[in-house]
Design a protein around this motif. Structure first.
Motif, PDB file in Angstrom:
ATOM      1  N   TRP A  21      61.984  57.635  15.077  1.00  0.00           N
ATOM      2  CA  TRP A  21      62.832  56.694  14.945  1.00  0.00           C
ATOM      3  C   TRP A  21      61.867  55.613  15.743  1.00  0.00           C
ATOM      4  O   TRP A  21      60.812  55.602  17.220  1.00  0.00           O
ATOM      5  CB  TRP A  21      63.740  57.058  16.337  1.00  0.00           C
ATOM      6  N   PHE A  44      73.311  51.199   9.610  1.00  0.00           N
ATOM      7  CA  PHE A  44      73.594  51.917  10.724  1.00  0.00           C
ATOM      8  C   PHE A  44      73.993  52.363  11.947  1.00  0.00           C
ATOM      9  O   PHE A  44      75.023  50.782  12.032  1.00  0.00           O
ATOM     10  CB  PHE A  44      72.054  52.154  11.423  1.00  0.00           C
ATOM     11  N   GLY A  69      68.283  47.781   9.391  1.00  0.00           N
ATOM     12  CA  GLY A  69      67.469  48.416  10.004  1.00  0.00           C
ATOM     13  C   GLY A  69      66.639  48.524   8.419  1.00  0.00           C
ATOM     14  O   GLY A  69      66.983  48.564   7.096  1.00  0.00           O
ATOM     15  N   SER A  95      61.444  55.481  10.694  1.00  0.00           N
ATOM     16  CA  SER A  95      63.091  54.300  10.830  1.00  0.00           C
ATOM     17  C   SER A  95      62.853  53.311  11.709  1.00  0.00           C
ATOM     18  O   SER A  95      62.643  53.646  13.049  1.00  0.00           O
ATOM     19  CB  SER A  95      63.286  55.388  11.258  1.00  0.00           C
ATOM     20  N   LEU A  97      65.595  51.056  13.258  1.00  0.00           N
ATOM     21  CA  LEU A  97      66.528  50.730  13.506  1.00  0.00           C
ATOM     22  C   LEU A  97      66.428  50.457  14.966  1.00  0.00           C
ATOM     23  O   LEU A  97      66.118  50.912  16.086  1.00  0.00           O
ATOM     24  CB  LEU A  97      67.167  52.652  13.491  1.00  0.00           C
ATOM     25  N   VAL A 152      72.679  58.231  15.158  1.00  0.00           N
ATOM     26  CA  VAL A 152      72.542  57.331  13.964  1.00  0.00           C
ATOM     27  C   VAL A 152      72.398  57.861  12.652  1.00  0.00           C
ATOM     28  O   VAL A 152      72.092  58.309  12.521  1.00  0.00           O
ATOM     29  CB  VAL A 152      71.278  56.853  14.092  1.00  0.00           C
ATOM     30  N   CYS A 154      72.904  56.047   8.772  1.00  0.00           N
ATOM     31  CA  CYS A 154      72.277  55.625   8.698  1.00  0.00           C
ATOM     32  C   CYS A 154      72.753  55.450   7.149  1.00  0.00           C
ATOM     33  O   CYS A 154      72.379  56.127   6.346  1.00  0.00           O
ATOM     34  CB  CYS A 154      70.669  55.571   8.406  1.00  0.00           C
TER      35      CYS A 154
END
Length: 189
Positions: A21, A44, A69, A95, A97, A152, A154
């Motif tokens: 992340w 997400f 994202g 990732s 996000l 989270v 996604c």
């Protein structure tokens, strides 16, 4: 904290480690072993309530914010072996996000497009995100994975799109939603 991913046209959800992340919009320094990178745009949602085997009619109670994202994948790791997918999707800071997050009510409204640009060229212009998509994926994911506050979820919005091929230098990746910049980082090789 889980990063739960519903692959594009996939049947099952999987998880990325939380070390992937990237929240602070930092540049991505590609490891030497990564020759080719691809990306998938994602919608997400932040999980706001713990649960397992969430019923469809209650799914809207389990998330409180959304955004768009991008997930990066090391394409040259995808060699068909069983561990290939895990290796290609578990590299740190892949990732993206970002914050701020939006109230789910903004989904599907006219003019609220997610634009993904690579080196100034639009590769995704998406306005099809809905609460129903998120809730369907949440129900599916919670049948396999215990949801925790702060997880989270996604949803990949397309197949993997190539963005870096064997070249040295920099690639600029930008995202906007609701005409607001959400991320802007460089991939440096």
């Amino acid at each position: 904290m889980n990063i739960i991913v519903r692959p594009y046209n996939g049947q099952h959800c999987c998880c990325r480690p939380d070390t992937t992340w990237e929240r602070e919009n930092r540049d991505f320094y590609s490891p030497e072993s990564v020759e080719r990178l691809s990306c998938t745009p994602v919608l997400f949602a932040r999980i706001s309530k713990a649960g397992k085997c969430v019923g469809r009619k209650f799914a809207s109670r389990y998330y409180d914010a959304v955004n768009y994202g991008v997930l990066l994948y090391a394409e040259n790791f995808l060699d068909g072996t069983p561990e290939a997918w895990a290796c290609a999707s578990s590299i740190d800071h892949t990732s993206i996000l970002p914050s701020p997050l939006y109230n789910p009510i903004v989904l599907g409204q006219t003019g609220n497009h997610f634009l993904l640009k690579v080196d100034g060229k639009i590769i995704t212009d998406y306005n099809g995100g809905t609460a129903e998509m998120i809730e369907e994926a949440l129900v599916e994911a919670s049948s396999l994975i215990s949801l925790r506050i702060g997880d989270v979820l996604c949803l990949e919005l397309s197949g993997r799109l190539p963005i870096v091929e064997n070249a040295e230098g920099q690639t600029l990746v930008e995202g906007t939603f609701c005409d607001n910049p959400t991320f802007d980082f460089r991939i440096i090789r």
